[in-house]
Design a protein around this motif. Sequence first.
Motif, mmCIF file in Angstrom:
data_model
loop_
_atom_site.group_PDB
_atom_site.id
_atom_site.type_symbol
_atom_site.label_atom_id
_atom_site.label_comp_id
_atom_site.label_asym_id
_atom_site.label_seq_id
_atom_site.Cartn_x
_atom_site.Cartn_y
_atom_site.Cartn_z
ATOM 1 N N UNK A 330 -12.470 60.712 -74.698
ATOM 2 C CA UNK A 330 -11.347 60.511 -75.614
ATOM 3 C C UNK A 330 -11.112 61.747 -76.474
ATOM 4 N N UNK A 331 -12.199 62.401 -76.884
ATOM 5 C CA UNK A 331 -12.074 63.565 -77.747
ATOM 6 C C UNK A 331 -11.311 64.690 -77.063
ATOM 7 N N UNK A 332 -11.615 64.965 -75.800
ATOM 8 C CA UNK A 332 -11.007 66.124 -75.143
ATOM 9 C C UNK A 332 -9.537 65.897 -74.797
ATOM 10 N N UNK A 333 -9.035 64.680 -74.997
ATOM 11 C CA UNK A 333 -7.616 64.418 -74.790
ATOM 12 C C UNK A 333 -6.786 64.804 -75.998
ATOM 13 N N UNK A 334 -7.422 65.106 -77.114
ATOM 14 C CA UNK A 334 -6.712 65.389 -78.345
ATOM 15 C C UNK A 334 -6.144 66.809 -78.352
ATOM 16 N N UNK A 335 -5.029 67.017 -79.047
ATOM 17 C CA UNK A 335 -4.449 68.365 -79.089
ATOM 18 C C UNK A 335 -5.277 69.359 -79.893
ATOM 19 N N UNK A 336 -6.203 68.858 -80.715
ATOM 20 C CA UNK A 336 -7.043 69.763 -81.506
ATOM 21 C C UNK A 336 -8.416 69.947 -80.883
ATOM 22 N N UNK A 337 -8.512 69.745 -79.570
ATOM 23 C CA UNK A 337 -9.780 69.912 -78.850
ATOM 24 C C UNK A 337 -9.544 70.715 -77.574
ATOM 25 N N UNK A 575 -5.916 73.281 -72.403
ATOM 26 C CA UNK A 575 -6.708 72.189 -72.974
ATOM 27 C C UNK A 575 -7.974 71.968 -72.160
ATOM 28 N N UNK A 576 -7.877 72.116 -70.849
ATOM 29 C CA UNK A 576 -9.030 71.997 -69.951
ATOM 30 C C UNK A 576 -9.150 73.305 -69.182
ATOM 31 N N UNK A 577 -10.210 74.046 -69.441
ATOM 32 C CA UNK A 577 -10.420 75.339 -68.797
ATOM 33 C C UNK A 577 -11.455 75.195 -67.694
ATOM 34 N N UNK A 578 -11.087 75.617 -66.494
ATOM 35 C CA UNK A 578 -11.992 75.475 -65.349
ATOM 36 C C UNK A 578 -12.562 76.811 -64.889
ATOM 37 N N UNK A 579 -12.327 77.861 -65.639
ATOM 38 C CA UNK A 579 -12.945 79.149 -65.326
ATOM 39 C C UNK A 579 -14.420 79.103 -65.713
#
Length: 700
Positions: A330-337, A575-579
């Motif tokens: 839930x946290x990583x869905x936020x715009x401030x994460x 928001x989600x970095x896969x590097x």
Amino acid sequence: MFRKFPLPGWIRIGTFVVLGVAERLDYLYLLDPTGIAKRAVGYAIPAGILSDLGVALLLETLRRVVRHKGLAAFLVVLQSAFLFFGAINFVTLATIGTPADPLMFTYVGDVLRGRALESPVPLSALFVHGAALVAPWLLVVFAASRLERTSSEAPLPPRHAWPSLPLAAVAFLGTSLFAQFDMRADSTAYGDGMNWMVRSARGMFRPSKDADLRRLLIVDAVARHDLAFSSKYPLARGPMYRLCAEKLPGCLPDADEDKDGIVASKDCDDHDASVFPGAPEREEDGIDQDCDGADGVLPNVLYIQLEGMPARILAATNTGEGEVARELAALIQRPDARVFTRFETSGTQTARGFVSAYCSLVDRFGQMLSRNSPDVGIRCFPEVFREQGYQTQFVQNSDETFDLQGLFASRAGFSKTEGYRDIAAKTGVPVPIAKWGLDDKQLFERLLQIIDEQKVGDPPLLLGAQTIVNHHPYVVPDPQWIKFPAEGTIWDKVRNTSGYVDHLLGDFLRTIERINNTPGPRPFVVVLSGDHGHATGLHPGNTLPASGLYAENVHTPLVFWSPGHPARLARMTEAITRAPASNIDLAPTLYGLLGMRPIHASMGRDLNVPIDPALARAYGVNVLGGGYVRVRTAEETVVAHGTPFRIEYYASSDLNELHNLFSEHREHATKLAQDAVDVTFAARALLDTNRIYPTNGKFD
């Protein structure tokens, strides 16, 4: 001893040889490629107990051959001592979870720190350990008195004992010699680097002689406009105005690269014309426009290392598992994460993860830095934060003397450190769980106490924390969070403890957000990661955190959260970095987030600054299990194993690394493996020669 049991000669000889080899079993069992010995023997301490038994039985072989009564008495004494030590360690390990020798070291450490009365070492264990030290001398007297009453010659040994002597001696000497390649393993915590040393000695797989340390260990210096200025300390670097302020080589005081009319000795970024002393400050963009040392109001920074938190608990890592960490999800869905889903630790043990994250170093392939080399100069981000005016405090709900982690935290720049005894005194909950420490619930309560003590106008706070519940034997204090079979597989147990810790973390973060939304307190930046991943048996024999070096051992989520202040993370554009990213990247990333431009010696890179994806790397080392190094790129992962020697290649789409494609990519995989070896041993060379940072902080 064996005379009472008539056995065929070949069984007797074989027994002596095997038990002679067992003297070095604590090294040899690590060579087992199948993992059978690891499961049968355990981790490190049980092997040491078997080592004591092996020595005792080897001495039995010698005793049955010699005829001189004085030498026989001496062998009896040694034999009895080793049996006694093995028995005592077995008893203390079985009853209180720790062998006697480390208990004594812990107690001595507490005495030296003036904390003997608070020591967790039971007096009974100290008594037993003392008895083990005294017993051999009592046995000397007993054996001597017995031999005084016997004939002048000891009885001849049975004929079957003669062939076993040279065989046992060869096994003993051979394994002992092999162990000498173990990077001084006797003075090392879990030191098992012998396989790499042997390979290097034979010229089969060793670091390149012409490896460029700066090229290997620094990839972000150009992107950040940092300047390397010391040939002795190749990692040391910083911006021009810092070099000038510190009167370091490379200072060009009158340069003006950005043509803004401010010379380089006064311009904190001479490559950006909008940055100069007195410029308008745009807060929370990670840039110090007015050159006052930071980007606006410095926030409180909270970094929590979650014990053994595997990436598989979070569906965003795309490892094919269901959601276990619902609060993190839930946290990583936020715009401030922000979350980095290909984040890896550079080691497989807690203390190594600590060194890598806080000091931006690939820890030494051999001796663990936290337990050794106190005179090696290092530059860790708590020290940099303290120089910027931060209060710095580190809290862990386990024993801070284990691997000397508390002492190393102080060395890294934390002004205050607390272990589980301190937390127990502050929270009033003195009962440890599973012999490792307190429940993580008490850790989070203590962190909130520290935050509540901060008053308006106080300096900003850097608070580091380390949890413990997600550690063997995986005790879940609250049964309602046991969602998978409690006596099931390791993965079942890890999911139970991970889910419980995630629940506690969610409650804690909601409290942080309420505090953050209250007028007055400083804003927060919260960073969450594992100290390492967690082996769950995806690979044969890989059932312990340090029993391999696959993704499951080092892959863990990395989350940045700036509650209510998303602008601070704006330079992390995805928001989600896969590097690929590594825990050695944490320190330079925090400097970038807060607009700090210090003199530092980081091996990692600032994750706020885009680089060519082809340059992104995550390196890992494991000195156990025959020796491993690994490198993850955007396209693939390569794992190199020392003994038995092999290279494994996995495509980036194979997130659990189950399909080895080395035969299809032999040349490329070998080149990447050599790159990983070069980085590993370049880092080791700098540590061994004290060339990371000056011990006194002054460059000659």
